[in-house]
Structure formats: structure tokens, C-alpha cells
Design a protein around this motif. Structure first.
Motif, PDB file in Angstrom:
ATOM      1  N   ASP A 465     -22.113  36.970 -10.729  1.00  0.00           N
ATOM      2  CA  ASP A 465     -23.345  36.385 -10.216  1.00  0.00           C
ATOM      3  C   ASP A 465     -24.465  37.398 -10.461  1.00  0.00           C
ATOM      4  OD1 ASP A 465     -24.390  34.161  -8.030  1.00  0.00           O
ATOM      5  OD2 ASP A 465     -25.388  36.126  -7.792  1.00  0.00           O
ATOM      6  N   ALA A 466     -25.542  36.931 -11.055  1.00  0.00           N
ATOM      7  CA  ALA A 466     -26.633  37.825 -11.458  1.00  0.00           C
ATOM      8  C   ALA A 466     -27.228  38.527 -10.240  1.00  0.00           C
ATOM      9  CB  ALA A 466     -27.725  37.027 -12.181  1.00  0.00           C
ATOM     10  N   LYS A 467     -27.397  37.800  -9.153  1.00  0.00           N
ATOM     11  CA  LYS A 467     -28.073  38.379  -7.997  1.00  0.00           C
ATOM     12  C   LYS A 467     -27.125  39.193  -7.111  1.00  0.00           C
ATOM     13  CE  LYS A 467     -31.031  36.996  -4.135  1.00  0.00           C
ATOM     14  NZ  LYS A 467     -31.537  35.828  -3.379  1.00  0.00           N
ATOM     15  N   TRP A 468     -25.906  38.648  -6.831  1.00  0.00           N
ATOM     16  CA  TRP A 468     -25.004  39.237  -5.837  1.00  0.00           C
ATOM     17  C   TRP A 468     -23.817  39.979  -6.463  1.00  0.00           C
ATOM     18  CZ3 TRP A 468     -27.355  39.110  -1.358  1.00  0.00           C
ATOM     19  CH2 TRP A 468     -28.229  38.053  -1.051  1.00  0.00           C
ATOM     20  N   ASP A 469     -23.842  40.179  -7.775  1.00  0.00           N
ATOM     21  CA  ASP A 469     -22.690  40.763  -8.500  1.00  0.00           C
ATOM     22  C   ASP A 469     -21.550  39.756  -8.601  1.00  0.00           C
ATOM     23  OD1 ASP A 469     -23.922  43.132  -8.972  1.00  0.00           O
ATOM     24  OD2 ASP A 469     -23.041  44.172  -7.241  1.00  0.00           O
ATOM     25  N   GLU A 470     -21.019  39.328  -7.418  1.00  0.00           N
ATOM     26  CA  GLU A 470     -19.932  38.357  -7.425  1.00  0.00           C
ATOM     27  C   GLU A 470     -20.181  37.332  -6.334  1.00  0.00           C
ATOM     28  OE1 GLU A 470     -15.539  39.844  -8.931  1.00  0.00           O
ATOM     29  OE2 GLU A 470     -16.087  40.228  -6.848  1.00  0.00           O
ATOM     30  N   ARG A 471     -19.751  36.102  -6.593  1.00  0.00           N
ATOM     31  CA  ARG A 471     -19.765  35.073  -5.552  1.00  0.00           C
ATOM     32  C   ARG A 471     -18.443  34.304  -5.642  1.00  0.00           C
ATOM     33  NH1 ARG A 471     -22.057  35.118  -1.185  1.00  0.00           N
ATOM     34  NH2 ARG A 471     -22.214  32.851  -1.050  1.00  0.00           N
ATOM     35  N   PRO A 472     -17.994  33.728  -4.530  1.00  0.00           N
ATOM     36  CA  PRO A 472     -16.738  32.979  -4.579  1.00  0.00           C
ATOM     37  C   PRO A 472     -16.862  31.636  -5.303  1.00  0.00           C
ATOM     38  CG  PRO A 472     -17.654  32.979  -2.338  1.00  0.00           C
ATOM     39  CD  PRO A 472     -18.549  33.847  -3.167  1.00  0.00           C
ATOM     40  N   LEU A 473     -15.820  31.278  -6.039  1.00  0.00           N
ATOM     41  CA  LEU A 473     -15.669  29.928  -6.598  1.00  0.00           C
ATOM     42  C   LEU A 473     -14.424  29.326  -5.943  1.00  0.00           C
ATOM     43  CD1 LEU A 473     -15.952  27.561  -8.668  1.00  0.00           C
ATOM     44  CD2 LEU A 473     -14.568  28.958 -10.242  1.00  0.00           C
ATOM     45  N   VAL A 474     -14.596  28.136  -5.353  1.00  0.00           N
ATOM     46  CA  VAL A 474     -13.475  27.485  -4.670  1.00  0.00           C
ATOM     47  C   VAL A 474     -12.901  26.392  -5.561  1.00  0.00           C
ATOM     48  CG1 VAL A 474     -12.716  26.335  -2.563  1.00  0.00           C
ATOM     49  CG2 VAL A 474     -14.713  27.845  -2.490  1.00  0.00           C
ATOM     50  N   ALA A 475     -11.621  26.514  -5.884  1.00  0.00           N
ATOM     51  CA  ALA A 475     -10.929  25.464  -6.643  1.00  0.00           C
ATOM     52  C   ALA A 475     -10.049  24.690  -5.657  1.00  0.00           C
ATOM     53  CB  ALA A 475     -10.073  26.083  -7.744  1.00  0.00           C
ATOM     54  N   VAL A 476     -10.295  23.378  -5.548  1.00  0.00           N
ATOM     55  CA  VAL A 476      -9.541  22.595  -4.564  1.00  0.00           C
ATOM     56  C   VAL A 476      -8.729  21.489  -5.220  1.00  0.00           C
ATOM     57  CG1 VAL A 476     -11.034  22.967  -2.556  1.00  0.00           C
ATOM     58  CG2 VAL A 476     -11.549  21.109  -4.136  1.00  0.00           C
ATOM     59  N   VAL A 477      -7.569  21.216  -4.631  1.00  0.00           N
ATOM     60  CA  VAL A 477      -6.758  20.046  -5.002  1.00  0.00           C
ATOM     61  C   VAL A 477      -6.891  19.071  -3.831  1.00  0.00           C
ATOM     62  CG1 VAL A 477      -4.457  19.218  -5.588  1.00  0.00           C
ATOM     63  CG2 VAL A 477      -5.156  21.547  -6.239  1.00  0.00           C
ATOM     64  N   LEU A 478      -7.375  17.848  -4.152  1.00  0.00           N
ATOM     65  CA  LEU A 478      -7.587  16.867  -3.081  1.00  0.00           C
ATOM     66  C   LEU A 478      -6.382  15.932  -2.965  1.00  0.00           C
ATOM     67  CD1 LEU A 478     -11.344  15.899  -3.664  1.00  0.00           C
ATOM     68  CD2 LEU A 478     -10.394  17.397  -1.886  1.00  0.00           C
ATOM     69  N   PHE A 492     -18.052  21.170   5.910  1.00  0.00           N
ATOM     70  CA  PHE A 492     -16.905  21.424   6.790  1.00  0.00           C
ATOM     71  C   PHE A 492     -16.768  22.918   7.106  1.00  0.00           C
ATOM     72  CE2 PHE A 492     -12.298  22.485   7.018  1.00  0.00           C
ATOM     73  CZ  PHE A 492     -11.952  21.779   8.154  1.00  0.00           C
ATOM     74  N   LEU A 493     -17.116  23.750   6.113  1.00  0.00           N
ATOM     75  CA  LEU A 493     -16.994  25.209   6.298  1.00  0.00           C
ATOM     76  C   LEU A 493     -18.124  25.810   7.101  1.00  0.00           C
ATOM     77  CD1 LEU A 493     -15.887  26.818   2.910  1.00  0.00           C
ATOM     78  CD2 LEU A 493     -14.506  26.066   4.852  1.00  0.00           C
ATOM     79  N   SER A 494     -19.222  25.050   7.244  1.00  0.00           N
ATOM     80  CA  SER A 494     -20.473  25.685   7.688  1.00  0.00           C
ATOM     81  C   SER A 494     -20.337  26.349   9.058  1.00  0.00           C
ATOM     82  CB  SER A 494     -21.608  24.661   7.686  1.00  0.00           C
ATOM     83  OG  SER A 494     -21.260  23.592   8.554  1.00  0.00           O
ATOM     84  N   ASP A 495     -19.479  25.829   9.936  1.00  0.00           N
ATOM     85  CA  ASP A 495     -19.327  26.504  11.233  1.00  0.00           C
ATOM     86  C   ASP A 495     -18.077  27.361  11.283  1.00  0.00           C
ATOM     87  OD1 ASP A 495     -17.525  24.459  11.181  1.00  0.00           O
ATOM     88  OD2 ASP A 495     -17.923  23.758  13.226  1.00  0.00           O
ATOM     89  N   LYS A 496     -17.468  27.587  10.108  1.00  0.00           N
ATOM     90  CA  LYS A 496     -16.216  28.350  10.103  1.00  0.00           C
ATOM     91  C   LYS A 496     -16.342  29.717   9.431  1.00  0.00           C
ATOM     92  CE  LYS A 496     -13.367  24.237  10.381  1.00  0.00           C
ATOM     93  NZ  LYS A 496     -14.538  23.295  10.497  1.00  0.00           N
ATOM     94  N   VAL A 497     -17.328  29.887   8.587  1.00  0.00           N
ATOM     95  CA  VAL A 497     -17.500  31.193   7.942  1.00  0.00           C
ATOM     96  C   VAL A 497     -18.970  31.603   8.062  1.00  0.00           C
ATOM     97  CG1 VAL A 497     -15.652  30.706   6.280  1.00  0.00           C
ATOM     98  CG2 VAL A 497     -18.021  30.294   5.632  1.00  0.00           C
ATOM     99  N   ALA A 498     -19.205  32.900   7.922  1.00  0.00           N
ATOM    100  CA  ALA A 498     -20.578  33.405   7.997  1.00  0.00           C
ATOM    101  C   ALA A 498     -21.419  32.763   6.893  1.00  0.00           C
ATOM    102  CB  ALA A 498     -20.579  34.918   7.852  1.00  0.00           C
ATOM    103  N   LYS A 499     -22.703  32.586   7.191  1.00  0.00           N
ATOM    104  CA  LYS A 499     -23.578  31.861   6.281  1.00  0.00           C
ATOM    105  C   LYS A 499     -23.595  32.479   4.876  1.00  0.00           C
ATOM    106  CE  LYS A 499     -27.905  29.339   6.672  1.00  0.00           C
ATOM    107  NZ  LYS A 499     -28.697  29.670   5.478  1.00  0.00           N
ATOM    108  N   TRP A 500     -23.643  33.826   4.836  1.00  0.00           N
ATOM    109  CA  TRP A 500     -23.745  34.480   3.524  1.00  0.00           C
ATOM    110  C   TRP A 500     -22.442  34.379   2.735  1.00  0.00           C
ATOM    111  CZ3 TRP A 500     -20.504  38.582   2.433  1.00  0.00           C
ATOM    112  CH2 TRP A 500     -19.884  39.182   3.539  1.00  0.00           C
ATOM    113  N   GLN A 501     -21.350  34.005   3.425  1.00  0.00           N
ATOM    114  CA  GLN A 501     -20.069  33.849   2.729  1.00  0.00           C
ATOM    115  C   GLN A 501     -19.867  32.413   2.225  1.00  0.00           C
ATOM    116  OE1 GLN A 501     -16.856  35.107   5.240  1.00  0.00           O
ATOM    117  NE2 GLN A 501     -17.371  37.286   5.052  1.00  0.00           N
ATOM    118  N   LEU A 502     -20.678  31.481   2.731  1.00  0.00           N
ATOM    119  CA  LEU A 502     -20.504  30.053   2.416  1.00  0.00           C
ATOM    120  C   LEU A 502     -20.561  29.854   0.897  1.00  0.00           C
ATOM    121  CD1 LEU A 502     -20.197  27.514   4.279  1.00  0.00           C
ATOM    122  CD2 LEU A 502     -22.624  27.098   3.854  1.00  0.00           C
TER     123      LEU A 502
END
Lengths: 539, 539
Positions: A465-478, A492-502
Motif C-alpha cells: 500500500d503506497a500510503k501505509w506500506d501494507e494493508r490487509p486483503l481479506v479472501a473469503v469463501v461464502l 459486520f466487522l465495524s464494531d469488532k476491530v479497531a477502525k484503522w484495522q478495518l
């Protein structure tokens, strides 16, 4: 001052002797396409003697290696017991290795003999010409029809080979520190590395499997060993079962949810062990095909983190306690087991059960962050290092000093430990995501996403990631038929992880790529991403 | 081929480290005349470091011996952990030895220091002039007022001695086969003989105490250690408790039924261990003073055979499972434990529970009759011989080849073993009665007589008989106020033993003489008989 104690070695022969006499009526059950076949431990004891005589007859001696290329079944159990007991070394070959890895480990281990199941011949025989030390191939069952081997290699049918051998063997007294068995790690990078277990380490580990702070396997248990015998000694279950008098239920090649459910219905296991994927699959199957599986009181899960949702489901729907455990090939493999403290209940008890568990007295653990030991205060994070009599201190025949630190094994796992000794892993050192100088745990994100009812599996990797060096990519199987959108999952995640980790990067895939032992293969996921094979939605 | 496993020694220092950190909130409770005093395992860990520094300060070094002359209490626990962990040797002195035996064992063990409880000083100080190696006496508590010691011996108060010492100690890495602790047998014949435990034997034995086929001590248990710490290492409970995180409840000198009942009410132990006499006494007390003691789920009993009637009483009246065990000082002491096979129920289950139990994988057992190993068929009788890593292979500093047979310990116990490994003792080799060429088991007769509701205790010895060589003499202790006649007791036996075994010689006594560890002292009973001190009725 010398002690007056006897200097009796801890040995696998003693497990074989004990299990096949005192617990001679316990049984190993092997699943087949025609139901179960059964063999008492007394019979296993006699057949082990026959196998040892047969191997001696083929010239196997000294500390030579005998490989196995087999499913979990009665004959594999015999190999587990007879080969180390006669003083030679068992080498369990992982049937899911890529060909070049298989060739590497069989040659590196210098296997003289390979015992193979008929159904696995197609995976082995094409590579025999490259296995330079193998002189004999023993095919389980009573036929070698159609088995093609190169010149100079002899092929034998297991039953024919052992049939006329004596049913007793004068098991030699071994040095307990001598090699008993070897297993190569299935690392996703580099060549597999060999770990060599001793009689001492196997014996002590077996005791731990039967201890109240471990899996607590007990006499009369019927242990369903789904975890493969070619993977970290089936977590020690075969040896522990002979130590304590628990019966073994072996699924052979029938590892899909449907036959597993049938096997459970027919054989009523009381205990089981497998990686999370197996239980996820079984759970989904049982939703469509309800069945009471509460005969199992405890199910040990390890190999990767267990989604809390799966633990609750098993508890509430099936009345089964899932015990999380942490370990690796290098640790025999039992490290920690998530038995909560006796006084806990309710939510507090669950919080302990979500962890990777507590280490027993025989496994010392510490966390190291940049050459400094950090405190076990439940918040400090470091690489897990372990030490103990069943932890490897080197790898077979190679230099790997970077994997050890002053005699401690560097596990490559990152996490924290509470003052009362419970481990929570946050990541692998190589999977951790560094975003704007802060660490994001890929495992925490995966667990949070897997809490969504429509998500079957989720794997998180770091992407540039240009700004943050790295950001998470979530791969999901539905779940099949789900119409959930990735926006819903982010919400769904918004109240489960810190905002900057979303996470803002998402991709829906059909299946998370897996390693040969069923773990998420993030290396492959990363190359799918860099190759542009994933369709990424950025929210 | 060498294994790649780490060569980490099994050591008591590791138990101390583990218990005082991971299980730092577990506690040792010591009963006093003013109720309980408590100490966390974290505190015990710090005080162990202080004790080790203090002992070093007194010049204790190398493999010197530090004796303890103590009840079961927190300070004795500290001695158990600190002394071996610093590399020197713990010598537990039996406070019930006759003076000449005490002098013999302290001199033979060459104890440099003795730690003693103030209440036991009167039993120790008169003999100090004859203890030729003792240089220091450490009195637990904070006072040495009025303690008289010979010239050349220094006296210290435990609390004063350790108060200003550092609370950490750099425990040395020991050879696991080196001496950790020693204990002299309390044989009724000859001088007591020294057994020297190693770090390895203590560690392995502790694992067994926490195994499902052993006492199965577990985290969160509150273990009431009634069995003295000066007797066969309190059956390993102090070390196992530190290994697993069980709290310890120590009765100190309050071993009578009334304070024991109060201690149980106050501290709610979940597990306990003691010789049968203690439980017989407690049971009688509870008949007069009813109290719920069902907080204890398991009670381990050994040292002598447990009357089946006592097992039923505890089961039915108190909801407590009595686990019979067999062992001796020479076996660390855990040999067998009477956990019945999982599939049994009802009468069959009881028959297994009446036995002395089954041996774990680490203790090999065989029966030998006149130099020949007899089969484990449940009927063949022979002397029990055992072998294993926590079984003694010699005695300290003396020749005792007649106690060993080709590396196996001759136990002096006679009995039979079933094919599934359950031991039933019929006698001590020296107590067995030979009547007309046939063997009569004194233990069987005792159990049968103790089944009578009016009999509290019964001891059977062989007496000379002109016709049959030997015949049994039954010495019984009757319940207070009983008007049972010995004729009634003989009648009671008539459908329980073979006619030719039915005893015709009876004597009613006030108490069965006991050895220093509470076992029936048949040697004394025999001399009472030959001295004409018993009033024998011949029916």
C-alpha cells in the motif's frame, strides 16, 4: 551422590509390550468401503513381532530407515510400534507432498524400505526410479498384482511377508536418546526439514497426552485419529493409546464428511483430533444430515487457529468440548492445550478456551521481540520460543542455526502469554501485516470475519500500500447460495476491530488454497494476488 | 542415528519454576490450632529462593544432605522444592522412628543440616549429641528460644534465616540422574535402608500422579496430603501439585479424626491420600458427628490393604471413591492404582476396585515363585517383582543383592495378577501361613473378619501347630460396647473361607500394634504371642 533408581530406558518397545498385554482387548478399528475391520491390541502385538522378523529378513538393521506411505490404519499402527521397537527408524512420508519434495525427503532420509497402501501406489510408484536408497516396497494387503517397480527394487505383499514369522520378538533394549522416528516439516518455503524423535521424547510425550492438563486420553476412550499418521505422528495418539489402553479408530482414506459421519455413527468414538477444516466440513454436512455425534466428549483441534464460532457450535449443537492446542512437527507436536482454569465459568471460561492454551511443566515457553525476552503479561507480543525434552534442538543433517536461539526453538509464531500461562497467537512472523508502523494480526481478522454466518473460510494477507506500506486483503469463501456482499462483511466487522484495522480490500474466492497438511497456504494466495488472479473489491 | 530432540533434563527446579509462575495463585494451606494459614505458590517460589540462599550461606554445597524432621506444612513443601533444586539432597527423617533408628539414618545419610518443627524438638534434640555430621539446626518459625543444642551445632530460626535473602535463585541445571532426595525404609527387621530418588524419577513419578490411569491429580484440585511428607515423599503429592497446579492442604500435626474433620469442613479438599487407619478413624468419628465430606471425589489409600467394607462405606455414605494403590518407599511409591476398566459396572466393577490395582506402562510387574516367573493368569501366586524408571535398583551404601533379582526389585509382597494387569496381594512373603502344605493368606482372612460389623481391626499371624505346622491366629479389635463373641466371628466366616482355612485361634485385643508408618506390626504381634501376652481362645 548417585541415586539408587533403576536406569530403565523410556522406550517404544515398553509401550508395545504394555499395550498388547495389559490392554490386549483394546482394538484398532480401520474403516473400509465395506465398514469396519477390527484387530485387538494383542493381535497387533503379535503382528508387530512378525513385521519385525520380516524386516530383519529383508536385511533391515542398525539405524536404517523404514518409510511409510500410508493412510491411518491398523498396518500403519503396526509400523509405528514395530519399527522403532526393533531399533530401526520409522520415517512417515507425507502422501500430500509435491513429487519433488517426496523424492527429496525419501532420499535425504535414506529410506531402505517403504510400506505403502495399495490405494496410494499411483502416488508413489512413478517416483520410485528417483528414490535412490529404496530396496524394498511392501504393499499392505495380500497382493502385489500389477505393481511396477524399477530393477533392483523388490516388491512384497505385507500379509504374505509376515504370515509365517514368529509371533514373538526379543525387542532390544535401546538407548532412550536414540532415534525412533522421523518426520519432515511441510514448510511452505524451502525443502522440508527432518525432525528426528527419540524413544525418550515419544515416551514422555505419550505421558503428556494422558495427563489431566493435556488431552487427558484415558483407558476405555475410543480415539478417532483423523489427524494423519504422516503428519507429526498423528499428534502422538497411536503411542498414547498403547500407553493407556484407549482403542483407536482409523479412517484410512475416508476423510470426507459423509464417511466420517458414518464412521462416527458406527464406532462411537469418545475422543478425536483433527485440523479445523475437517470439523468445519463435518459441521456443514451435519446441518443437512442431522446426527448425534455427542459420543465424543473432547475434540482436540490444532494446526491452525480455531474459529470461536466453531467452538460454540460444537458446544451448543453437539455437546462436544473443542480443545484448542498449539504445536508443530518440531514439538512432537503437543505444546499447549486450552483447558481453562478449574474455577472459571461462563464468558471468562470461554475467553480461556479461545486461546491456544497453557503449556505443561515439560514445555517452557517465552516470547522474544528483537533479541529481548518480553514479559508474559498478556499484552506484550513476541515470537514464541519453546524448550523441553520433546522439542527439537536441530534439524536432521542440515545447519539451521537461525531456527534456534540459545537452545530454544524459534517457532515462527507470534503472540502473547498471560501471567497464568495461556498463549494467544496473533500471527506467523511471516504473515503479520505492518500498516503505518502498527501490527495487524491476520489471525484476529480471519476469526472476526469467520464469525459472520455466511462465511465458511477467510484468509487475510498483507498487500503493498503506497500510503501505509501494507494493508490487509481479506479472501473469503461464502456459503453456497449466500448473497452477502463484501460491504456487508466490512460492516459486520465495524464494531469488532479497531477502525484503522478495518480492511478495505476484499476478494471472494471458491476455496482458500491449502498446504499438504491442510493449512491455509498464504504463500500461494499472495502469488495469486501478485499474478492478478484475484478479483479485488476496494471499498 | 541421533535424534534431534533437545536434551533438557527432567528436574525438580523445573517443577518449582512452573508451579510458582504459571500456577502462582494456587496455594498451600497449613492447619494450625488457630485455623488455616495460607501461602500462594508464587510466594513459595520466592521463599524457596530465599531458603536456597540461606543454605548456601551456611555452607551447604555439592551433594550434601539436608534433613527435615517435620510435619506436613508449607515450610516442609519449601524444603521439598528448594533443597533438590539447588542441587543438594533432601533427606526426610521419619519422626516416628525409634531413637536408635533415627540416629542411624541421620548418621548414615550424613545430614549436615536438619530443619525441624518446634513441636518436634523434644523428639530430636535429646539425640543431637549422637548425630555426628549435623552442624546446623533450623527451627521453623521465628524463635529459637530454649532450644538446646550440643557444642559445635548452630541453631537458627527459619524465618530469621531467610528473611533478608534474595527472592530469586539461579537454579543450576542438574544431571537428571543425580540424587534429589532420600528416604529410609521403615522395615520392621534390621536397620532402615536408604532409597535415593533422582530428579528423573521424581519428575516421571509426578507425571504419573497426574495421568488418567494414576491418581489423575488435576489443576484446581485441592489435595489434602494426610500421608506424611516423611513417608515415601508423601506419595509424590507435593511435586505433582506443583507440576499440575493443584493446591495443597497440609494437616501439620492435626491428624486425629476431630481436627481432620474440621480441616475438611473449612478447606473443602477435592482429593486426599492416607493409610487406611486414618480413614477408619475418620469414618468412626463421622458416625457420631455427621458431616458432609463429599467435596473429596477421590481418596487414594495405600500402605496396607483396604477393607472392602471401608470402600463401600465411603462410596455409599460419603459419595467418595476410594482408590486403592500399591507401592512402597522403594517404588517412589506409586506402583498400581485400582481404577477399574471403563466398561465395567456393578459387582464386576467392585471386584476390580477391591484389587491393589493395575500397573501403568512405566512399572513392569511379574510374579516369581521359586526362581520361576509364573503367568499373570489371575490364579498363579508368586512374589511380586517390579522394574521401571522410578523403582530402586539398590540401597544407599549397603549391599542388598538378595532384594533384587536380575535387575528387578523383590517387593516381599505375594499375590496374583490377572491377564489385564490387576494385582491382588495375598500376603507379605514373611506373613504367609503354611498350613498342612497349603498357603493361607493372612490378608484374605483379615479382610473377611473386618467385614463383620462389630470388628474395627483384625490382624492374622501364623502360629506353630503340631499337626499342621502352622495355623492362623486372628487378633481382633471390637467396636466399643460390642458383645460379639469370637465364636460368632468364626461362624460369620464359615461361608466366606474354605473350611480348612477357618481359624480356630482367636484373641481380642485393644489395638493392633502399628509400625512407625501406621502399618500392622505383625512382628510385635508375634512376639506378644510367643511371650504369652495374648489371651488366646481356641474354638
Amino acid at each position: 551422590m548417585l541415586s539408587t533408581m533403576q536406569d530403565t530406558p523410556l522406550s517404544i518397545a515398553q509401550l508395545l509390550r504394555h499395550g498388547s498385554t495389559i490392554h490386549g482387548t483394546a482394538e484398532v478399528v480401520t474403516w473400509t468401503d465395506a465398514g469396519a475391520r477390527r484387530r485387538s491390541y494383542a493381535d497387533v502385538g503379535r503382528r508387530c513381532a512378525q513385521l519385525a522378523h520380516a524386516l530383519r529378513g529383508l536385511g533391515v538393521t542398525g539405524d536404517e530407515r523404514v518409510g511409510t506411505f500410508m493412510w491411518n490404519n491398523a498396518e500403519h499402527l503396526e509400523a509405528y510400534l514395530a519399527i522403532p521397537s526393533m531399533g530401526v527408524v520409522l520415517h512417515t512420508l507425507n502422501i500430500r507432498l509435491f513429487p519433488e519434495q517426496l523424492i527429496h525427503v525419501a532420499n535425504h532420509g535414506e529410506d531402505q524400505v517403504i510400506i505403502v497402501d495399495p490405494t496410494l501406489l499411483p502416488l508413489l510408484t512413478p517416483h520410485l526410479p528417483q528414490l535412490s536408497t529404496v530396496k524394498h516396497v511392501i504393499v499392505t494387503g495380500d497382493s502385489t498384482d500389477g505393481v511396477e517397480v524399477p530393477d533392483g527394487v523388490q516388491v512384497h505383499a505385507y500379509e504374505t511377508l509376515i504370515a509365517d514369522q514368529p509371533v514373538e520378538f526379543d525387542w532390544p533394549e535401546v538407548d532412550e536418546r536414540s532415534a525412533a522416528a522421523m518426520c519432515y516439516t511441510s514448510g511452505t518455503t524451502g525443502d522440508p526439514k527432518g525432525v528426528v524423535y527419540s524413544h525418550r521424547s515419544v515416551y514422555l510425550h505419550s505421558m503428556q497426552v494422558c495427563m489431566t492438563d493435556g488431552p487427558a486420553l484415558k483407558q476405555g476412550d475410543r480415539a478417532l485419529a483423523v489427524v494423519p499418521q504422516f503428519h507429526a505422528m498423528a499428534w502422538g495418539l497411536p503411542y498414547a493409546a498403547f500407553m493407556i489402553g484407549a482403542s483407536l479408530i482409523m479412517p484410512d482414506r475416508f476423510l470426507q464428511p459423509e464417511p466420517l459421519a458414518a464412521l462416527i455413527a458406527a464406532e462411537q468414538p469418545t475422543f478425536s483430533a483433527a485440523v479445523p477444516t475437517i470439523w468445519l466440513g463435518l459441521h456443514q454436512y451435519l446441518e443437512q444430515h442431522p446426527q448425534d455425534i455427542s459420543c465424543m466428549h473432547d475434540v482436540l483441534i490444532g494446526g491452525s487457529a480455531v474459529p470461536p464460532s466453531l467452538m460454540h457450535t460444537f458446544d451448543e449443537d453437539h455437546d462436544i468440548q473443542i480443545l484448542q492446542g498449539w504445536g508443530m512437527t518440531e514439538t512432537s507436536p503437543l505444546g499447549s492445550v486450552s483447558r481453562p482454569p478449574a474455577h472459571t465459568e461462563g464468558e471468562e471460561r470461554w475467553r480461556y478456551r479461545y486461546t491456544q492454551g497453557r503449556f505443561p511443566a515439560s514445555v517452557q515457553a517465552r516470547l522474544v521481540d528483537v533479541d529481548e525476552v518480553v514479559p508474559n503479561d498478556g499484552t506484550s507480543i513476541g515470537e514464541l520460543q519453546v524448550r523441553g525434552p520433546w522439542i527439537t534442538g536441530s534439524y536432521y543433517g542440515i545447519d539451521a542455526d537461525d531456527k534456534f536461539d540459545d537452545g530454544w526453538l524459534r517457532t515462527g509464531d507470534v503472540g502473547m502469554i498471560t501471567p497464568d500461562g495461556y498463549l494467544t497467537l496473533t500471527d506467523r512472523t511471516k504473515d503479520i501485516i505492518k500498516s503505518g508502523g502498527e501490527w495487524i494480526s491476520s489471525v484476529d481478522l480471519e476469526n472476526a470475519v469467520m464469525g459472520h454466518p455466511d462465511v465458511i473460510e477467510a484468509a487475510v494477507i498483507g498487500i503493498a500500500d503506497a500510503k501505509w506500506d501494507e494493508r490487509p486483503l481479506v479472501a473469503v469463501v461464502l456459503r453456497e447460495g449466500s448473497d452477502a456482499k463484501v460491504e456487508d462483511l466490512q460492516e459486520f466487522l465495524s464494531d469488532k476491530v479497531a477502525k484503522w484495522q478495518l480492511p478495505e480490500n476484499w476478494t471472494v474466492i471458491n476455496e482458500v488454497p491449502k498446504t499438504s497438511v491442510g493449512k491455509f497456504d498464504k504463500k500461494r494466495l499472495r502469488s495469486q494476488y501478485t499474478d492478478g488472479d484475484l478479483e479485488v473489491t476496494r471499498i
